[in-house]
Design an enzyme around this catalytic site. Structure first.
Site, short mmCIF file in Angstrom:
data_model
loop_
_atom_site.label_atom_id
_atom_site.label_comp_id
_atom_site.label_asym_id
_atom_site.label_seq_id
_atom_site.Cartn_x
_atom_site.Cartn_y
_atom_site.Cartn_z
N ASN A 1 0.84 -1.20 0.00
CA ASN A 1 0.00 0.00 0.00
C ASN A 1 0.87 1.24 0.00
OD1 ASN A 1 0.49 0.84 2.87
ND2 ASN A 1 -0.37 -1.20 3.24
N LYS B 1 -13.54 1.46 15.02
CA LYS B 1 -12.32 0.64 15.08
C LYS B 1 -11.77 0.63 16.51
CE LYS B 1 -7.68 0.30 13.02
NZ LYS B 1 -6.79 0.70 11.92
N LYS C 1 -11.43 -2.85 18.50
CA LYS C 1 -10.10 -3.37 18.89
C LYS C 1 -9.81 -3.14 20.36
CE LYS C 1 -8.37 -3.15 14.25
NZ LYS C 1 -7.22 -3.50 13.45
#
Ligand SMILES: Cc1cc2nc3c(=O)[nH]c(=O)nc-3n(C[C@H](O)[C@H](O)[C@H](O)COP(=O)(O)O)c2cc1C
Length: 404
Positions: free
Chosen positions: A218, A345, A349
Site C-alpha cells: 500500500n 475501530k 479493537k
C-alpha cells in the site's frame, strides 16, 4: 512561520543559542549547523577559539548568522567588556561543534583561558558538545577520561560518529553531521515525559508476496510512524521500531527491526509486546494476503486470473487483548467518515486511544491532520508537520499513561 523541526507545543522552543567552534577540520561543518539554526528562526551567537579561526573565518559565520562573531576574551563585542559572561545570559543553550580534544580537556579541568572556555564555565544554561577528532585522539585514555568527567558534570556529549576521517584513518571520532547535531539540540528541549518507559512502534506498509517478484502493498511511507518513534526517543523512552519496507533513515537512539510481511511484523511485535509500556500501531498492515505464494514467477496468460486472499492476523487487537496489555494506541486511515469509522475501530479493537486521519491526506504526505479518539470523545488537532504532530501525540500519550 516557525520551522517544523523546532515548532511544537510539546517542547520549549529555541530562540537563541551560542555556537562554540573550536580548532578542527570539522569546523567547516559548523557553518552548516549555523545555517540550520538560522533557517529554523533561531538567533545564533558564534564564539570561536583562536585555533578555529585558522580553519574557518569569523566572516563566514557573521555572514550566515547576521550577528557579530566573538573570538577574543580581551575584546568586547556586543556587551560592556563582559562578553565572557554576557553572551550566554538569556541563551537557551551552548553547543560546541566541533569540540576538539584540547577543548574537552579544558572543560574537564574547568579552565578559563580563552573566551569560549570562560563562557562555558560562567554559563547558567545547558552545554552540549560534539567531539571531532582523529580516532587515536578519541580513543586515547586521557580523552576518554576527560569525556567521562564532563559527562559526569552534566554536559551532553553528541556522538561522535564513526567512519572515514579527514586524516585518512577510519574509526570513532568523526563529528556528527550538522543535521544530526541540530536534531539532538532540538531533542534536548523536549520534556522527558517518557523517561524509563519502553515504547514499541510499528510503521510503514507491509508487502505480501504473490510470487518472488510481485506482491500486495500500500501507499504508506512510514513517515508518521518514524516521526512517532523519534518523538518517543526524544521524550526519553526506550524505543523499538518495527518497520515495514521503507527507505527512511532510522531515528537517533531507536532500535529498528525491519520486516516485510504482516506475519513477520506480527511475530516481531508479539515477541516484544509483553515488555513494553506503550504500543503504537501506526503501520498500514495488509488486511489480506495471498493464500498461495508461488515459488516461481507467475506467467501471463490470456484468460483472467483470480487471486485467493486470506485475512492476516490483527496485530493491534491481539496485543490489546493480552492480559497485561501495554497502553495501546491505534491509527486509522479512512477515506470517508473518518471520525465515525475510527471510533468504530477503537471500540472493536478495544484500545484506549486511536488517531484517525483521512487516508487521502495522510499517506505519503509530510504533514497531516488528525483527530484523537478516546473515552472522552473526539479531539481534532490542527494540521501540522508529521514530526510536530508526533511530538504532540507523544505528549498526549504520556498524559494518559497509567501510573504517571
Ligand atoms: C590541520 C589540523 C587539524 C586538526 N584537527 C583536529 C581535530 O579534528 N580535532 C582535534 O581535537 N584537534 C585537531 N587539531 C589540533 C587542534 O587544532 C589543537 O589541539 C588546538 O590547540 C585546539 O585549540 P582549541 O581547542 O582552542 O580550538 C588539528 C590541528 C591541525 C594543525
Amino acid at each position: 512561520m516557525a520551522d517544523p523541526a523546532t515548532a511544537t507545543a510539546a517542547h520549549a522552543p529555541l530562540t537563541r543559542v551560542v555556537l562554540g567552534v573550536t580548532g578542527g577540520i570539522a569546523a567547516y561543518k559548523a557553518a552548516e549547523l549555523a545555517r540550520l539554526f538560522v533557517k529554523a528562526g533561531v538567533a545564533v551567537d558564534v564564539v570561536m577559539t583562536g585555533a578555529a579561526t585558522r580553519f574557518v573565518t569569523p566572516m563566514t559565520f557573521q555572514a550566515l548568522t547576521g550577528r557579530p562573531v566573538a573570538t577574543d576574551l580581551w575584546t568586547s563585542g556586543a556587551s560592556n567588556a563582559m562578553d565572557h559572561i554576557e553572551i550566554t545570559r538569556g541563551a537557551d543553550l551552548v553547543v560546541v561543534a566541533p569540540a576538539s580534544a584540547d577543548f574537552i580537556a579544558r572543560l574537564a579541568h574547568g579552565r578559563a583561558d580563552d573566551l569560549l572556555s570562560t563562557l562555558c564555565l560562567a554559563r547558567e544554561c545547558p552545554l552540549l558538545v560534539a567531539p571531532a577528532m582523529n580516532v587515536q585522539m578519541w580513543s586515547n585514555a586521557a580523552t576518554q577520561r576527560n569525556v567521562k568527567r564532563i559527562a559526569d558534570d552534566g554536559i551532553a556529549i553528541l556522538g561522535p560518529g564513526s567512519g572515514d576521517q579527514a586524516c585518512g584513518e577510519t574509526g570513532d571520532g568523526r563529528m556528527l553531521e550538522a543535521q544530526e547535531i541540530f536534531d539532538a539540540v532540538v531533542a534536548s528541549r523536549v520534556p522527558r515525559v517518557l523517561a524509563g518507559r519502553s515504547v514499541l512502534v510499528t510503521a510503514g506498509p507491509t508487502f505480501e508476496a504473490i510470487d518472488p517478484v510481485r506482491g500486495i502493498t500500500n501507499a504508506s511511507s512510514g513517515k508518521m510512524g518514524f516521526a512517532l518513534a523519534r518523538a518517543a526517543a526524544e521524550a526519553g523512552a526506550d524505543v523499538t521500531l518495527v518497520a515495514g519496507p521503507t527507505s527512511l533513515p532510522t531515528p537517533a537512539g531507536v532500535d529498528r527491526i525491519d520486516v516485510v510481511s504482516a506475519a513477520e511484523m506480527a511475530d516481531a511485535v508479539f515477541a516484544r509486546a509483553d515488555r513494553c509500556d506503550v504500543f503504537v500501531a501506526v503501520a498500514a498492515v495488509a488486511d489480506y494476503r495471498p493464500v498461495q505464494v508461488h515459488a516461481h514467477k507467475v506467467k501471463k496468460r490470456a484468460e483472467p486470473m483470480t487471486l485467493a486472499l486470506e485475512p492476516t492476523v490483527d496485530i493491534l487487537a491481539s496485543v490489546a487483548a493480552r492480559p497485561n496489555a501495554p497502553f495501546c494506541v491505534g491509527f486509522a486511515a479512512e477515506s470517508q467518515d473518518v471520525v465515525k469509522l475510527g471510533e468504530d475501530k477503537r471500540r472493536r479493537k478495544k484500545v484506549a486511544m486511536l488517531v484517525a486521519n483521512r487516508a487521502q491526506d495522510a499517506l505519503g504526505a509530510d504533514d497531516n491532520q488528525v483527530t484523537i479518539l478516546d473515552d472522552s470523545g473526539a479531539h481534532a488537532l490542527p494540521r501540522a508537520d508529521k514530526l510536530v504532530l508526533a511530538r504532540r501525540l507523544i505528549a498526549e500519550i504520556a498524559a494518559r499513561l497509567p501510573g504517571r
